[in-house]
Design a protein around this motif. Structure first.
Motif, short mmCIF file in Angstrom:
data_model
loop_
_atom_site.label_atom_id
_atom_site.label_comp_id
_atom_site.label_asym_id
_atom_site.label_seq_id
_atom_site.Cartn_x
_atom_site.Cartn_y
_atom_site.Cartn_z
N LEU A 93 8.26 7.42 -1.23
CA LEU A 93 9.57 6.32 -1.94
C LEU A 93 10.23 7.43 -2.91
N GLN A 94 11.18 8.19 -2.54
CA GLN A 94 12.13 8.94 -3.94
C GLN A 94 12.67 7.44 -4.37
N MET A 95 12.81 7.62 -5.85
CA MET A 95 13.38 6.47 -6.77
C MET A 95 14.08 7.37 -8.04
N SER A 96 15.52 6.39 -7.55
CA SER A 96 16.33 7.21 -8.75
C SER A 96 17.09 6.38 -9.53
N ALA A 97 17.45 6.08 -10.27
CA ALA A 97 18.17 5.28 -11.89
C ALA A 97 17.14 3.96 -12.20
N LEU A 98 16.44 4.64 -12.41
CA LEU A 98 14.90 3.43 -12.72
C LEU A 98 15.44 2.44 -13.36
N LYS A 99 15.01 1.57 -13.25
CA LYS A 99 15.21 0.36 -14.07
C LYS A 99 14.00 -0.26 -15.01
N PRO A 100 13.69 -0.84 -16.28
CA PRO A 100 12.40 -2.00 -16.14
C PRO A 100 11.85 -2.52 -15.64
N GLU A 101 12.92 -3.18 -14.78
CA GLU A 101 12.37 -4.59 -13.94
C GLU A 101 11.76 -3.53 -12.39
N ASN A 102 11.79 -2.64 -12.85
CA ASN A 102 10.95 -1.70 -11.62
C ASN A 102 9.82 -1.65 -12.07
N THR A 103 9.44 -1.80 -13.20
CA THR A 103 8.02 -1.37 -13.33
C THR A 103 7.02 -2.52 -12.79
N ALA A 104 6.27 -1.84 -11.67
CA ALA A 104 5.16 -2.53 -11.01
C ALA A 104 4.22 -1.18 -10.45
N VAL A 105 3.06 -2.19 -10.17
CA VAL A 105 2.35 -1.10 -8.78
C VAL A 105 2.79 -1.48 -7.18
N TYR A 106 3.02 -0.05 -7.21
CA TYR A 106 3.31 0.75 -5.62
C TYR A 106 2.17 0.67 -4.55
N PHE A 107 2.71 -0.01 -4.07
CA PHE A 107 1.51 -0.26 -2.41
C PHE A 107 2.54 0.73 -1.26
N CYS A 108 1.26 0.87 -0.24
CA CYS A 108 1.91 1.85 1.25
C CYS A 108 1.40 0.94 2.07
N ASP A 109 2.42 0.84 2.93
CA ASP A 109 1.06 -0.32 4.15
C ASP A 109 1.72 0.49 5.07
N PHE A 110 0.65 0.98 6.11
CA PHE A 110 0.76 1.40 7.39
C PHE A 110 0.80 0.45 8.67
N ARG A 111 1.07 0.31 9.54
CA ARG A 111 0.79 -0.96 10.45
C ARG A 111 0.96 -0.83 11.88
#
Length: 115
Positions: A80-98
């Motif tokens: 996951l390439q994340m650009s132009a990050l904002k304070p509201e993007n603060t979180a724990v990020y999880f990946c999910d393989f189904r």
């Protein structure tokens, strides 16, 4: 036991970029879908981006144009390439393989956007 190992989280200033990785111990040749979710404090887990059957890609409206999901099947890795990050993007990020019928989650990686 299949494991998903996430990396790439950290602290970044607003406007900055990060690339998250999620490496699996199972190959992706028979995978059904892959996705990134996030969970901010006090909020429910929400979908950020997903690759669905037929290689369709979906993004949450809040990240369209700033985040890019991709994968390297040879490396069993989701990004996951994340650009132009904002304070509201603060979180724990999880990946999910189904797979069918199994579903695997990463342990989560913290992303903090703060000046």
């Amino acid at each position: 036991q299949v494991q998903l190992v996430e990396s790439g989280g950290g602290v970044v200033q607003p406007g900055g970029s990060l690339r998250l990785s999620c490496a699996a111990t199972r190959n992706m040749f028979d995978i059904y879908s892959e996705a990134w979710y996030r969970q901010a404090p006090g909020r429910v887990r929400e979908l950020v981006a997903a690759i669905t059957p037929g290689d369709n890609i979906n993004y949450a409206d809040a990240v369209k144009g700033r985040f890019t999901i991709s994968r390297d099947i040879a490396k069993n890795t989701l990004y996951l390439q994340m650009s132009a990050l904002k304070p509201e993007n603060t979180a724990v990020y999880f990946c999910d393989f189904r797979y069918v019928p199994d579903d695997y989650w990463g342990q989560g990686t913290q992303v903090t956007v703060s000046s």
